[in-house]
Design an enzyme around this catalytic site. Structure first.
Site, PDB file in Angstrom:
ATOM      1  N   SER A 130      36.483  22.848  19.188  1.00 29.90           N
ATOM      2  CA  SER A 130      36.314  23.061  17.759  1.00 29.90           C
ATOM      3  C   SER A 130      35.951  24.516  17.453  1.00 29.90           C
ATOM      4  CB  SER A 130      35.255  22.090  17.237  1.00 29.90           C
ATOM      5  OG  SER A 130      35.464  21.822  15.880  1.00 29.90           O
ATOM      6  N   LYS A 144      28.472  18.876  -9.239  1.00 35.50           N
ATOM      7  CA  LYS A 144      27.301  19.499  -8.632  1.00 35.50           C
ATOM      8  C   LYS A 144      26.589  18.555  -7.660  1.00 35.50           C
ATOM      9  CE  LYS A 144      24.195  22.624  -7.909  1.00 35.50           C
ATOM     10  NZ  LYS A 144      24.530  23.798  -7.085  1.00 35.50           N
TER      11      LYS A 144
END
Length: 334
Positions: A154, A206
């Site tokens: 990764s 948000k």
């Protein structure tokens, strides 16, 4: 400059400094001292000689370095601060991303360093820190070789894509070209405990990913879009640095491979030991290789803190999940 010349230069600096110090000490503490001070003069003389030797050895090392390859290690999870936001360590503690970038830049600024070796043993980590380390490696002025020891997955592979070559062992774990986003969902538990969620926000998304409420479908699409964009950047970095076809990279589906299989697929350039990597650098530089490892410069307090985290993890404390972000309880990592 040849190795012989550098060695002679180092010896000359050390010898000159010690002789001059001993001569000055002799004049100050013995030649012009009375008999009562002779013994103290000798002690001071030897002390000055020792100090001069240490100072001269350091000066000689900087003026006539014997190394020509810099080595920087990336080990453990890749994070900005070395441990995420959780007070409980979630993995082995290595250098932070900022420290690793500083080490690479220090090697690049060192006039003695002609090539860079990045030793990788990492399962990945945070996206932006991985990309910053890759950029630093790509910007190094000289040959760069990444060497995977146990794991180069990764974010580790993201970094390796910025190097000229990637080496691994037959049984190294390589790959996992993908991006992971995660969030805990404790909304049902909150209901059982009688905990209600109420948050005041400005901006529709948000509080997307907040664990105390069920995620809405449009929020899921929004967050998945961020993951897809990061994954697209990861694929671009790999195809650019490894000269692979984007379709081939995507076909790996974030799988991990043993080094031998990764080499057959073109994810790794060569298989071998550290000695083989040094032989490759000798071939590239056309001279014998001497490696200096660049390590982070930490204050005593910082070393104590990092050591405590390492000990805590060693005792099995790596059980906590990280919740990162400012108001966004969602974690992105490679």
């Amino acid at each position: 400059m040849s190795d012989r010349t550098e060695r002679l230069g180092r010896v000359a600096i050390v010898a000159t400094a010690v002789v001059l110090t001993v001569a000055v000490g002799w004049l100050l503490f013995i030649e012009f001292a009375d008999s009562l001070a002779d013994l103290l003069g000798l002690l001071l003389l030897f002390g000055l000689g020792g100090i001069a030797f240490r100072l001269a050895a350091g000066m000689a090392g900087s003026q006539f370095p014997l190394y020509n390859v810099g080595e920087v290690a990336v080990k453990g999870p890749i994070t900005r601060d070395g441990g995420g936001m959780s007070p409980i360590p979630t993995g082995p503690v290595g250098a932070t991303a900022d420290e690793i970038v500083d080490q690479i830049e220090a090697a690049d600024d060192d006039r003695a360093v002609d090539a860079l070796m990045i030793r990788l043993n990492t399962p990945g980590g945070e996206v932006v820190p991985s990309d910053e380390i890759r950029d630093a490696a790509a910007a190094f002025d000289g040959p760069t070789v990444a060497y995977a020891t146990d794991v180069c997955a990764s974010g580790g592979y993201w970094i390796a894509s910025g190097c000229d070559e990637l080496w691994a062992r037959d049984l190294s774990i390589v790959g996992s070209i993908g991006v992971l986003g995660s969030r805990p969902n404790v909304s049902e538990l909150a209901d059982r405990l009688g905990v209600s969620y109420e948050q005041f926000t400005a901006g529709e998304y948000k509080d997307a990913g907040t664990p105390l409420k069920e995620i809405e479908e449009d929020e899921r699409e929004y967050l998945q879009g961020l993951i897809d964009d990061m994954y697209g950047t990861f694929v671009d970095r790999v195809t650019e640095g490894r000269a692979l076809d984007p379709a081939e990279v995507r076909e790996t589906e974030a799988r991990i491979y043993l080094g031998e299989d990764a080499a057959e697929m073109g994810l790794v350039d060569s298989l071998g030991s550290r000695e083989d990597v040094e032989d490759r650098l000798e071939e590239e530089l056309g001279e014998a290789v001497d490696v200096r490892e660049f390590e982070p410069q930490r204050s005593p307090l910082s070393r104590v803190g990092m050591g405590a985290r390492s000990v805590a993890y060693a005792f099995g404390a790596g059980i906590a999940s990280r919740i990162d972000g400012d108001g966004l309880d969602f974690e992105f990592r490679t």
